[in-house]
Design a protein around this motif. Structure first.
Motif, PDB file in Angstrom:
ATOM      1  N   ARG A  61     -69.133  20.437 -43.917  1.00  0.00           N
ATOM      2  CA  ARG A  61     -68.925  19.035 -44.284  1.00  0.00           C
ATOM      3  C   ARG A  61     -70.216  18.266 -44.519  1.00  0.00           C
ATOM      4  NH1 ARG A  61     -64.846  20.921 -41.948  1.00  0.00           N
ATOM      5  NH2 ARG A  61     -66.443  21.839 -40.666  1.00  0.00           N
ATOM      6  N   THR A  62     -71.164  18.387 -43.591  1.00  0.00           N
ATOM      7  CA  THR A  62     -72.361  17.557 -43.705  1.00  0.00           C
ATOM      8  C   THR A  62     -73.124  17.912 -44.973  1.00  0.00           C
ATOM      9  OG1 THR A  62     -72.440  17.507 -41.299  1.00  0.00           O
ATOM     10  CG2 THR A  62     -74.405  16.760 -42.455  1.00  0.00           C
ATOM     11  N   TYR A  63     -73.281  19.224 -45.192  1.00  0.00           N
ATOM     12  CA  TYR A  63     -74.016  19.668 -46.385  1.00  0.00           C
ATOM     13  C   TYR A  63     -73.290  19.245 -47.662  1.00  0.00           C
ATOM     14  CZ  TYR A  63     -76.989  22.486 -49.342  1.00  0.00           C
ATOM     15  OH  TYR A  63     -77.884  22.877 -50.306  1.00  0.00           O
ATOM     16  N   ILE A 111     -82.313  16.838 -43.201  1.00  0.00           N
ATOM     17  CA  ILE A 111     -82.630  18.072 -42.471  1.00  0.00           C
ATOM     18  C   ILE A 111     -81.641  18.357 -41.350  1.00  0.00           C
ATOM     19  CG2 ILE A 111     -84.314  16.781 -41.045  1.00  0.00           C
ATOM     20  CD1 ILE A 111     -85.863  19.425 -40.715  1.00  0.00           C
ATOM     21  N   ARG A 112     -81.269  19.616 -41.221  1.00  0.00           N
ATOM     22  CA  ARG A 112     -80.515  20.104 -40.051  1.00  0.00           C
ATOM     23  C   ARG A 112     -81.298  21.280 -39.494  1.00  0.00           C
ATOM     24  NH1 ARG A 112     -74.151  21.493 -39.520  1.00  0.00           N
ATOM     25  NH2 ARG A 112     -74.172  19.230 -39.349  1.00  0.00           N
ATOM     26  N   HIS A 113     -81.486  21.255 -38.178  1.00  0.00           N
ATOM     27  CA  HIS A 113     -82.314  22.290 -37.546  1.00  0.00           C
ATOM     28  C   HIS A 113     -81.833  22.495 -36.107  1.00  0.00           C
ATOM     29  CE1 HIS A 113     -85.909  24.265 -35.941  1.00  0.00           C
ATOM     30  NE2 HIS A 113     -86.298  24.481 -37.193  1.00  0.00           N
ATOM     31  N   GLU A 139     -78.692  15.220 -31.415  1.00  0.00           N
ATOM     32  CA  GLU A 139     -78.059  14.098 -32.125  1.00  0.00           C
ATOM     33  C   GLU A 139     -77.576  14.472 -33.522  1.00  0.00           C
ATOM     34  OE1 GLU A 139     -78.491  10.009 -32.154  1.00  0.00           O
ATOM     35  OE2 GLU A 139     -80.228  10.028 -30.814  1.00  0.00           O
ATOM     36  N   HIS A 140     -76.662  13.656 -34.005  1.00  0.00           N
ATOM     37  CA  HIS A 140     -76.114  13.805 -35.363  1.00  0.00           C
ATOM     38  C   HIS A 140     -75.700  12.392 -35.806  1.00  0.00           C
ATOM     39  CE1 HIS A 140     -74.207  15.397 -38.802  1.00  0.00           C
ATOM     40  NE2 HIS A 140     -73.381  16.271 -38.268  1.00  0.00           N
ATOM     41  N   PRO A 141     -76.717  11.537 -36.102  1.00  0.00           N
ATOM     42  CA  PRO A 141     -76.420  10.108 -36.271  1.00  0.00           C
ATOM     43  C   PRO A 141     -75.505   9.748 -37.446  1.00  0.00           C
ATOM     44  CG  PRO A 141     -78.714  10.604 -36.841  1.00  0.00           C
ATOM     45  CD  PRO A 141     -78.155  11.830 -36.195  1.00  0.00           C
ATOM     46  N   GLY A 172     -72.375  19.409 -27.461  1.00  0.00           N
ATOM     47  CA  GLY A 172     -72.007  18.827 -28.770  1.00  0.00           C
ATOM     48  C   GLY A 172     -72.955  17.684 -29.128  1.00  0.00           C
ATOM     49  N   ARG A 173     -73.627  17.784 -30.282  1.00  0.00           N
ATOM     50  CA  ARG A 173     -74.611  16.749 -30.632  1.00  0.00           C
ATOM     51  C   ARG A 173     -73.969  15.497 -31.209  1.00  0.00           C
ATOM     52  NH1 ARG A 173     -77.145  20.729 -34.914  1.00  0.00           N
ATOM     53  NH2 ARG A 173     -75.381  21.046 -36.295  1.00  0.00           N
ATOM     54  N   THR A 174     -72.700  15.628 -31.637  1.00  0.00           N
ATOM     55  CA  THR A 174     -72.044  14.423 -32.156  1.00  0.00           C
ATOM     56  C   THR A 174     -71.784  13.442 -31.011  1.00  0.00           C
ATOM     57  OG1 THR A 174     -69.776  15.234 -31.896  1.00  0.00           O
ATOM     58  CG2 THR A 174     -70.886  15.809 -33.929  1.00  0.00           C
ATOM     59  N   ILE A 175     -71.679  13.977 -29.799  1.00  0.00           N
ATOM     60  CA  ILE A 175     -71.309  13.141 -28.637  1.00  0.00           C
ATOM     61  C   ILE A 175     -72.390  12.116 -28.277  1.00  0.00           C
ATOM     62  CG2 ILE A 175     -70.770  13.263 -26.128  1.00  0.00           C
ATOM     63  CD1 ILE A 175     -68.416  14.092 -27.952  1.00  0.00           C
ATOM     64  N   THR A 233     -63.931  17.713 -29.403  1.00  0.00           N
ATOM     65  CA  THR A 233     -65.016  18.553 -29.943  1.00  0.00           C
ATOM     66  C   THR A 233     -64.777  20.014 -29.561  1.00  0.00           C
ATOM     67  OG1 THR A 233     -66.325  18.182 -27.940  1.00  0.00           O
ATOM     68  CG2 THR A 233     -66.771  16.738 -29.810  1.00  0.00           C
ATOM     69  N   ARG A 234     -65.341  20.897 -30.359  1.00  0.00           N
ATOM     70  CA  ARG A 234     -65.200  22.334 -30.070  1.00  0.00           C
ATOM     71  C   ARG A 234     -66.254  22.767 -29.047  1.00  0.00           C
ATOM     72  NH1 ARG A 234     -69.194  25.789 -32.603  1.00  0.00           N
ATOM     73  NH2 ARG A 234     -70.551  24.364 -33.723  1.00  0.00           N
ATOM     74  N   LEU A 235     -65.988  23.906 -28.406  1.00  0.00           N
ATOM     75  CA  LEU A 235     -67.023  24.502 -27.553  1.00  0.00           C
ATOM     76  C   LEU A 235     -68.163  24.960 -28.454  1.00  0.00           C
ATOM     77  CD1 LEU A 235     -65.486  27.003 -24.979  1.00  0.00           C
ATOM     78  CD2 LEU A 235     -66.604  24.843 -24.523  1.00  0.00           C
ATOM     79  N   GLN A 236     -69.383  24.552 -28.145  1.00  0.00           N
ATOM     80  CA  GLN A 236     -70.536  24.869 -28.998  1.00  0.00           C
ATOM     81  C   GLN A 236     -71.078  26.242 -28.593  1.00  0.00           C
ATOM     82  OE1 GLN A 236     -71.929  22.212 -31.333  1.00  0.00           O
ATOM     83  NE2 GLN A 236     -69.796  21.663 -31.011  1.00  0.00           N
ATOM     84  N   LYS A 237     -70.345  27.257 -28.989  1.00  0.00           N
ATOM     85  CA  LYS A 237     -70.636  28.640 -28.591  1.00  0.00           C
ATOM     86  C   LYS A 237     -72.119  28.987 -28.774  1.00  0.00           C
ATOM     87  CE  LYS A 237     -69.180  33.306 -29.765  1.00  0.00           C
ATOM     88  NZ  LYS A 237     -68.411  34.115 -30.715  1.00  0.00           N
ATOM     89  N   PRO A 272     -65.005  15.981 -35.209  1.00  0.00           N
ATOM     90  CA  PRO A 272     -66.018  16.077 -36.270  1.00  0.00           C
ATOM     91  C   PRO A 272     -65.782  17.303 -37.163  1.00  0.00           C
ATOM     92  CG  PRO A 272     -66.965  16.721 -34.144  1.00  0.00           C
ATOM     93  CD  PRO A 272     -65.580  16.179 -33.873  1.00  0.00           C
ATOM     94  N   LEU A 273     -65.020  18.269 -36.659  1.00  0.00           N
ATOM     95  CA  LEU A 273     -64.760  19.549 -37.323  1.00  0.00           C
ATOM     96  C   LEU A 273     -66.071  20.338 -37.444  1.00  0.00           C
ATOM     97  CD1 LEU A 273     -62.237  18.385 -40.113  1.00  0.00           C
ATOM     98  CD2 LEU A 273     -61.699  19.272 -37.817  1.00  0.00           C
ATOM     99  N   PRO A 274     -66.116  21.621 -37.414  1.00  0.00           N
ATOM    100  CA  PRO A 274     -64.976  22.527 -37.503  1.00  0.00           C
ATOM    101  C   PRO A 274     -64.174  22.620 -36.200  1.00  0.00           C
ATOM    102  CG  PRO A 274     -66.995  23.777 -37.154  1.00  0.00           C
ATOM    103  CD  PRO A 274     -67.395  22.338 -37.308  1.00  0.00           C
ATOM    104  N   ARG A 275     -62.869  22.819 -36.388  1.00  0.00           N
ATOM    105  CA  ARG A 275     -61.986  23.046 -35.245  1.00  0.00           C
ATOM    106  C   ARG A 275     -61.896  24.549 -35.024  1.00  0.00           C
ATOM    107  NH1 ARG A 275     -55.859  21.332 -36.279  1.00  0.00           N
ATOM    108  NH2 ARG A 275     -56.367  22.149 -38.333  1.00  0.00           N
TER     109      ARG A 275
HETATM  110  C1  NCD Z   1     -70.620  19.128 -36.121  1.00  0.00           C
HETATM  111  C2  NCD Z   1     -72.072  19.558 -35.937  1.00  0.00           C
HETATM  112  O1  NCD Z   1     -72.623  20.264 -36.769  1.00  0.00           O
HETATM  113  O2  NCD Z   1     -72.615  19.123 -34.940  1.00  0.00           O
HETATM  114  N1  NCD Z   1     -70.123  19.418 -37.384  1.00  0.00           N
HETATM  115  C3  NCD Z   1     -70.249  18.466 -38.357  1.00  0.00           C
HETATM  116  O3  NCD Z   1     -71.341  18.145 -38.768  1.00  0.00           O
HETATM  117  N2  NCD Z   1     -69.130  17.851 -38.767  1.00  0.00           N
HETATM  118  C4  NCD Z   1     -69.728  19.556 -35.034  1.00  0.00           C
HETATM  119  C5  NCD Z   1     -69.692  20.996 -34.625  1.00  0.00           C
HETATM  120  O4  NCD Z   1     -70.354  21.864 -35.196  1.00  0.00           O
HETATM  121  O5  NCD Z   1     -68.926  21.281 -33.688  1.00  0.00           O
END
Ligand code: NCD
Length: 311
Positions: A61-63, A111-113, A139-141, A172-175, A233-237, A272-275
């Motif tokens: 989604r973000t990309y 950027i995503r890193h 973070e994921h502002p 989870g960085r969205t949190i 949010t999903r478990l961030q495996k 935020p998905l992915p579920r």
């Molecule tokens: C999130 C992420 O990348 O932090 N996905 C997103 O950008 N919508 C959530 C996640 O990966 O669980």
């Protein structure tokens, strides 16, 4: 809100949700609404711009939404979605040099890193604006902006809402970004997670410093019927320090039709998905499920943001 205008956001870095005032967020939401309702006003407004997207971690989604937004504004997009196709991944070029190159080739860097602090570091290197599209577990502002835009679109206002955040609140960085953005509003937060996945101390401390009231619990059923918003949010495996811990927690929470039997009429479920498996798919057809609309809103918010930063 009268004091905020386009100039406030021009050339701004977007590193942390902490850096945006309530007035700035509301201004971004107003422009996002305009993008949604009158997209033609924005088409080709960034015709002569080049936007770099450098993604060192997977993304759908973000990309895609940033890319679609950039293209709808008329910009060209350069960069990579797979670091091994760049000299950074393939030849050992440094992060610093990679940023310097994209700074020279474009007007803005998205950027995503996987490292916390990566976007901030990039912004220190680059004179061109840097947008954080996810910095490790930190973070994921822009996700927080589209989350709040969705909440505002559904309820009209964000103040007074009772918001539950459930799942992997630790990694989870969205949190954190969501909490920092919500801290500008008058909300009640409920953190619902197994103990080992509870909200990180630095986020708690930040909320306490802003006098935001919050509770922590592990039982979703005790909290759910009082909520206006349930953010899952999903478990961030990929971020677990200990993989056996992940296996222990896998499947430890899952929202099913049974959980939402007695929720408030207007309650909404966001993600935020992915579920993976934390929301049962039969919830998708209920009036509560708003996560696909939320993903769509990402387009409007990111288009607004790029327009404000670069035009
Ligand atoms: C999130 C992420 O990348 O932090 N996905 C997103 O950008 N919508 C959530 C996640 O990966 O669980």
């Amino acid at each position: 809100m009268g004091s905020i205008n386009k100039e406030n956001l021009k050339n701004r870095d977007v590193i942390s949700a902490k850096d945006f005032s309530r007035e700035e967020l509301e201004f971004i939401f107003d422009i996002s609404k305009e993008v949604k309702e009158k997209p033609e006003r924005f088409r080709n407004s960034l015709k002569d711009k080049i936007i770099s997207m450098i993604f060192f971690e997977p993304s759908t989604r973000t990309y895609q939404s940033f890319q679609t937004s950039a293209k709808s504004l008329g910009s060209d997009v350069i960069g990579f979605a797979e670091p091994n196709s760049s000299s950074y991944g393939g030849k050992g070029e440094s992060f610093h040099d990679t940023i310097r190159i994209f700074e020279n080739y474009s007007d803005c860097i998205i950027i995503r890193h996987p490292a916390a602090g990566s976007a901030k570091f990039a912004a220190e290197i680059s004179k061109k604006p840097v947008i954080n599209a996810g910095s490790g577990f930190q973070e994921h502002p822009t996700q927080a902006m589209l989350d709040l835009f969705t909440i505002k679109s559904e309820f009209g206002e964000i103040d007074t809402l009772n918001i539950g955040l459930v799942g992997d609140l630790r990694y989870g960085r969205t949190i954190p970004s969501l909490c920092y953005a919500l801290s500008k509003f008058d909300v009640q937060l409920n953190f619902i997670a197994p103990d080992t996945l509870q909200i990180r101390p630095e986020v708690e401390e930040f909320l306490a410093s802003k006098s935001i009231s919050f509770s922590k619990q592990s039982d979703l059923n005790k909290a759910i019927n009082d909520l206006d918003v349930l953010y899952v949010t999903r478990l961030q495996k990929e971020r677990f320090v200990d993989p056996t811990e992940y296996l222990k927690l896998k499947g430890s929470y899952r929202i099913t039709l049974d959980n939402i039997k007695n929720v408030k009429e207007g309650m909404i479920i966001l993600h935020p998905l992915p579920r993976v498996d934390e929301i049962s798919s039969d919830i998708d057809n209920t009036k509560f499920a708003k996560y696909f609309e939320q993903a769509r809103n990402g387009l409007f918010v990111r288009t607004a943001l790029l327009n404000l930063i670069l035009s």
